[in-house]
Design a protein around this motif. Structure first.
Motif, PDB file in Angstrom:
ATOM      1  N   TYR A 118      21.411  14.176 -11.298  1.00 46.90           N
ATOM      2  CA  TYR A 118      20.904  12.848 -11.653  1.00 46.90           C
ATOM      3  C   TYR A 118      19.372  12.792 -11.675  1.00 46.90           C
ATOM      4  O   TYR A 118      18.766  12.198 -12.576  1.00 46.90           O
ATOM      5  N   ILE A 119      18.760  13.346 -10.626  1.00 47.91           N
ATOM      6  CA  ILE A 119      17.324  13.098 -10.406  1.00 47.91           C
ATOM      7  C   ILE A 119      16.448  13.742 -11.477  1.00 47.91           C
ATOM      8  O   ILE A 119      15.610  13.057 -12.087  1.00 47.91           O
ATOM      9  N   PRO A 120      16.571  15.051 -11.747  1.00 51.50           N
ATOM     10  CA  PRO A 120      15.728  15.598 -12.823  1.00 51.50           C
ATOM     11  C   PRO A 120      16.059  15.023 -14.189  1.00 51.50           C
ATOM     12  O   PRO A 120      15.163  14.890 -15.036  1.00 51.50           O
ATOM     13  N   GLU A 121      17.325  14.644 -14.407  1.00 51.25           N
ATOM     14  CA  GLU A 121      17.686  14.033 -15.691  1.00 51.25           C
ATOM     15  C   GLU A 121      17.027  12.667 -15.840  1.00 51.25           C
ATOM     16  O   GLU A 121      16.500  12.331 -16.916  1.00 51.25           O
ATOM     17  N   LEU A 122      17.041  11.882 -14.774  1.00 52.28           N
ATOM     18  CA  LEU A 122      16.361  10.590 -14.808  1.00 52.28           C
ATOM     19  C   LEU A 122      14.856  10.770 -14.920  1.00 52.28           C
ATOM     20  O   LEU A 122      14.183  10.055 -15.673  1.00 52.28           O
ATOM     21  N   ALA A 123      14.321  11.734 -14.170  1.00 54.58           N
ATOM     22  CA  ALA A 123      12.878  11.986 -14.221  1.00 54.58           C
ATOM     23  C   ALA A 123      12.440  12.365 -15.630  1.00 54.58           C
ATOM     24  O   ALA A 123      11.365  11.958 -16.088  1.00 54.58           O
ATOM     25  N   GLU A 124      13.279  13.132 -16.333  1.00 54.24           N
ATOM     26  CA  GLU A 124      12.932  13.493 -17.709  1.00 54.24           C
ATOM     27  C   GLU A 124      12.889  12.254 -18.594  1.00 54.24           C
ATOM     28  O   GLU A 124      11.986  12.118 -19.439  1.00 54.24           O
ATOM     29  N   PHE A 156       5.666   6.027  -7.780  1.00 55.22           N
ATOM     30  CA  PHE A 156       7.126   6.015  -7.781  1.00 55.22           C
ATOM     31  C   PHE A 156       7.667   7.427  -7.594  1.00 55.22           C
ATOM     32  O   PHE A 156       7.188   8.379  -8.223  1.00 55.22           O
ATOM     33  N   TYR A 157       8.653   7.557  -6.711  1.00 49.06           N
ATOM     34  CA  TYR A 157       9.304   8.842  -6.458  1.00 49.06           C
ATOM     35  C   TYR A 157      10.821   8.641  -6.530  1.00 49.06           C
ATOM     36  O   TYR A 157      11.324   7.540  -6.292  1.00 49.06           O
ATOM     37  N   ILE A 158      11.527   9.719  -6.834  1.00 53.89           N
ATOM     38  CA  ILE A 158      12.989   9.707  -6.838  1.00 53.89           C
ATOM     39  C   ILE A 158      13.462  10.767  -5.858  1.00 53.89           C
ATOM     40  O   ILE A 158      12.982  11.913  -5.900  1.00 53.89           O
ATOM     41  N   ALA A 159      14.396  10.398  -4.986  1.00 51.40           N
ATOM     42  CA  ALA A 159      14.918  11.340  -3.995  1.00 51.40           C
ATOM     43  C   ALA A 159      16.425  11.169  -3.889  1.00 51.40           C
ATOM     44  O   ALA A 159      16.978  10.132  -4.263  1.00 51.40           O
ATOM     45  N   GLY A 160      17.092  12.173  -3.377  1.00 48.30           N
ATOM     46  CA  GLY A 160      18.523  12.084  -3.193  1.00 48.30           C
ATOM     47  C   GLY A 160      19.122  13.437  -2.899  1.00 48.30           C
ATOM     48  O   GLY A 160      18.401  14.409  -2.625  1.00 48.30           O
ATOM     49  N   LYS A 202       0.808  -1.219   0.000  1.00 46.80           N
ATOM     50  CA  LYS A 202       0.000   0.000   0.000  1.00 46.80           C
ATOM     51  C   LYS A 202       0.842   1.271   0.000  1.00 46.80           C
ATOM     52  O   LYS A 202       0.293   2.371   0.011  1.00 46.80           O
ATOM     53  N   LYS A 203       2.145   1.121   0.020  1.00 42.90           N
ATOM     54  CA  LYS A 203       3.013   2.294   0.134  1.00 42.90           C
ATOM     55  C   LYS A 203       3.842   2.478  -1.133  1.00 42.90           C
ATOM     56  O   LYS A 203       4.098   1.526  -1.869  1.00 42.90           O
ATOM     57  N   PRO A 204       4.272   3.714  -1.391  1.00 43.76           N
ATOM     58  CA  PRO A 204       4.995   3.993  -2.637  1.00 43.76           C
ATOM     59  C   PRO A 204       6.390   3.402  -2.651  1.00 43.76           C
ATOM     60  O   PRO A 204       6.921   2.952  -1.630  1.00 43.76           O
ATOM     61  N   LEU A 205       6.995   3.429  -3.824  1.00 43.94           N
ATOM     62  CA  LEU A 205       8.373   3.004  -4.033  1.00 43.94           C
ATOM     63  C   LEU A 205       9.218   4.254  -4.253  1.00 43.94           C
ATOM     64  O   LEU A 205       8.876   5.104  -5.085  1.00 43.94           O
ATOM     65  N   VAL A 206      10.321   4.362  -3.508  1.00 52.37           N
ATOM     66  CA  VAL A 206      11.200   5.528  -3.612  1.00 52.37           C
ATOM     67  C   VAL A 206      12.608   5.065  -3.956  1.00 52.37           C
ATOM     68  O   VAL A 206      13.178   4.219  -3.259  1.00 52.37           O
ATOM     69  N   LEU A 207      13.153   5.595  -5.033  1.00 50.28           N
ATOM     70  CA  LEU A 207      14.544   5.366  -5.407  1.00 50.28           C
ATOM     71  C   LEU A 207      15.395   6.475  -4.803  1.00 50.28           C
ATOM     72  O   LEU A 207      15.123   7.656  -5.026  1.00 50.28           O
ATOM     73  N   TRP A 208      16.430   6.098  -4.024  1.00 49.66           N
ATOM     74  CA  TRP A 208      17.332   7.080  -3.414  1.00 49.66           C
ATOM     75  C   TRP A 208      18.688   7.042  -4.120  1.00 49.66           C
ATOM     76  O   TRP A 208      19.264   5.973  -4.323  1.00 49.66           O
ATOM     77  N   LEU A 209      19.181   8.243  -4.468  1.00 51.99           N
ATOM     78  CA  LEU A 209      20.474   8.366  -5.153  1.00 51.99           C
ATOM     79  C   LEU A 209      21.365   9.366  -4.423  1.00 51.99           C
ATOM     80  O   LEU A 209      20.913  10.461  -4.065  1.00 51.99           O
ATOM     81  N   PHE A 243      17.875   1.613  -2.804  1.00 53.72           N
ATOM     82  CA  PHE A 243      19.159   2.298  -2.926  1.00 53.72           C
ATOM     83  C   PHE A 243      19.927   1.702  -4.107  1.00 53.72           C
ATOM     84  O   PHE A 243      19.995   0.480  -4.251  1.00 53.72           O
ATOM     85  N   LEU A 244      20.527   2.580  -4.914  1.00 51.15           N
ATOM     86  CA  LEU A 244      21.238   2.125  -6.106  1.00 51.15           C
ATOM     87  C   LEU A 244      22.640   2.728  -6.141  1.00 51.15           C
ATOM     88  O   LEU A 244      22.805   3.942  -5.958  1.00 51.15           O
ATOM     89  N   GLU A 245      23.646   1.881  -6.374  1.00 48.32           N
ATOM     90  CA  GLU A 245      25.004   2.378  -6.578  1.00 48.32           C
ATOM     91  C   GLU A 245      25.164   2.710  -8.060  1.00 48.32           C
ATOM     92  O   GLU A 245      25.249   1.820  -8.908  1.00 48.32           O
ATOM     93  N   SER A 246      25.185   4.011  -8.341  1.00 45.57           N
ATOM     94  CA  SER A 246      25.137   4.486  -9.720  1.00 45.57           C
ATOM     95  C   SER A 246      26.113   5.639  -9.900  1.00 45.57           C
ATOM     96  O   SER A 246      26.261   6.460  -9.002  1.00 45.57           O
TER      97      SER A 246
END
Length: 462
Positions: free
Chosen positions: A182-188, A171-175, A71-78, A122-125
């Motif tokens: 990274y984040i706005p580029e990935l979001a685009e 889905f959300y992206i945070a970091g 029931k909860k969102p997925l968040v990618l942290w960078l 969490f992603l090692e990128s």
């Protein structure tokens, strides 16, 4: 409530949700992390291939939400750097449920972990960071903003195949830090691919950026102005920079007076923790004397697309503790990073990536405008004692967007205390954290969890 006894999932929910994980995902289940206390949620770690031809694979560590992950969102942290590990920083120094202890021997439970509110990935990128790798040496000469965004998007798609239960999850992206690029580029990339009928749809709802690098000219100006306004540099140094440096020009580093004056800023910052002006530096003891480790500074004026990097944080020795922890055989085996015999050489930051970064956008403000127009939620926050990506630079960047003000500047509160200040614009929310350095959750764990919850719920902090 005992923090180690998180509310258990309903067995039927757990069974149904688990059945939608692939066999490959279940092989990534972490069962014997050294020092881990008993918890009711599960976590998974391992490699996801993003380019089989070149042999590129990215390492992740995923934590289910503490309750009702379905029931909860997925968040990618960078994390940023570029070249620094989200596993080493975000997962075990900031927002993950298991924080590395002060010797690197074990982990302790984090009562303010963000998987209270969401499923956290969490992603090692990019490849070359942490355990992520490429079998093609030439790949490491191509890494830059665009390369990273493409690989991370490929990772998300492959990861969702492994964990299909999250395909229809918000889905959300945070970091933080260079992840501000990274984040706005990935979001685009996600936003554009979502508008292509043949592409899988990812339910991207918003992005959250902490002390983010955003626009080179404004970031540089904010960096200098903050150093002067916080008595790090002299009036004379500031005067020379004001006269001879034009941060809007790529040739400003050709001006000797400008370069020498900026070097003076770096010289002064090298004596303290640039990432946290008012906390001690890491002092290493020897049998003869103690000394401040000032070797962790990186910059490259020959290639002025990079802002300076100086590693540090609330406990600036934590980088050393994580290095010890992730190079242990039992830890690497538990996380499926190696077989525990042929060990990987894990570092928290890869200097070669920083030194050889192939491309960077001078500003991601045009991406902000595009994502705002696309209806995405954008929150930006700044720890106000960070000298590396200071609040002044971020304010200069946001002001350049010229967004209409929705709610005037005001304090925001946590537990009846002022935690910082906040202003809502049409399409963007900006907040500060009072007394926090660069890695805000390390300084203000309770406040940052409350702020994160407000972001996910789309409501301003109280």
């Amino acid at each position: 409530m005992n923090i180690y006894n998180v509310l258990p999932l309903c067995l039927c929910t757990l069974f149904t949700f688990a059945s939608s994980y692939s066999p490959e995902a279940m092989r990534d289940l972490v069962t014997d992390l050294p020092g881990q206390s008993h918890v009711s949620f599960r976590h998974f770690a391992g490699y996801v291939p993003v380019d089989k031809t070149n042999g590129r694979a990215m390492f992740y560590w995923f934590f289910e939400a503490m309750s009702y992950p379905n029931k909860k969102p997925l968040v990618l942290w960078l994390n940023g750097g570029p070249g620094c590990s989200s596993v080493g920083y975000g997962a075990t120094q900031e927002i993950g449920p298991f924080l590395v202890d002060n010797k690197g021997n074990s982990v302790t439970f984090n009562p303010y972990a963000w998987n209270h509110e969401a499923n956290i990935l969490f992603l090692e990128s990019p490849v070359g960071v942490g355990f992520s790798y490429s079998n093609t040496t030439s790949d490491y000469k191509k890494i830059g903003d665009d390369f990273t965004a493409r690989d991370t998007y490929a990772f998300i798609l492959k990861w969702l195949e492994r964990f299909p239960a999250y395909r229809d999850t918000d889905f959300y992206i945070a970091g933080e830090s260079y992840a501000g690029k990274y984040i706005p580029e990935l979001a685009e990339v996600v936003y554009d691919r979502n508008n292509v009928n043949s592409s899988p749809h990812i339910k991207l709802k918003g992005i959250m950026l902490g002390n983010p690098e955003t626009s080179e000219a404004e970031d540089w100006k904010g960096w200098v102005d903050y150093a002067w306004s916080h008595a790090v540099i002299s009036d004379e140094t500031y005067g020379v920079i004001s006269k001879f440096c034009n941060f809007n020009s790529s040739t400003t580093w050709d001006v000797k007076e400008c370069k020498d004056a900026v070097d003076e800023v770096l010289k002064q910052y090298n004596k303290i923790d640039q990432y946290s002006l008012y906390t001690p530096t890491c002092i290493k003891n020897s049998s003869v004397n103690s000394f401040v480790d000032s070797t962790r500074f990186k910059t490259n004026f020959a290639n002025s697309k990079m802002m300076p990097r100086l590693m540090g944080g609330y406990d600036s020795c934590l980088d050393d503790y994580t290095r010890v922890f992730y190079n242990r055989a039992d830890v690497q085996k538990a996380l499926h990073a190696s077989d525990g015999i042929q060990l990987k050489n894990w570092t928290i930051c890869n200097d070669d990536i920083f030194d050889n970064w192939a491309d960077t956008k001078p500003s991601v403000l045009p991406l902000y405008k595009k994502l705002i127009a696309g209806g995405l939620r954008i929150w930006v926050y700044s720890g106000d004692t960070d000298g590396r990506v200071p609040v002044l630079g971020t304010r200069y960047c946001i002001n350049k967007l010229q967004l209409p003000i929705k709610t005037a500047w005001r304090p925001w509160y946590h537990k009846k205390q002022v935690s910082g200040w906040l202003q809502e614009y049409e399409g963007l929310t900006f907040a500060t954290f009072k007394g926090a350095g660069h890695d805000v959750p390390s300084f203000k764990p309770s406040e940052s969890l409350a702020f994160f919850s407000a972001f996910l719920n789309g409501v301003p902090p109280p």
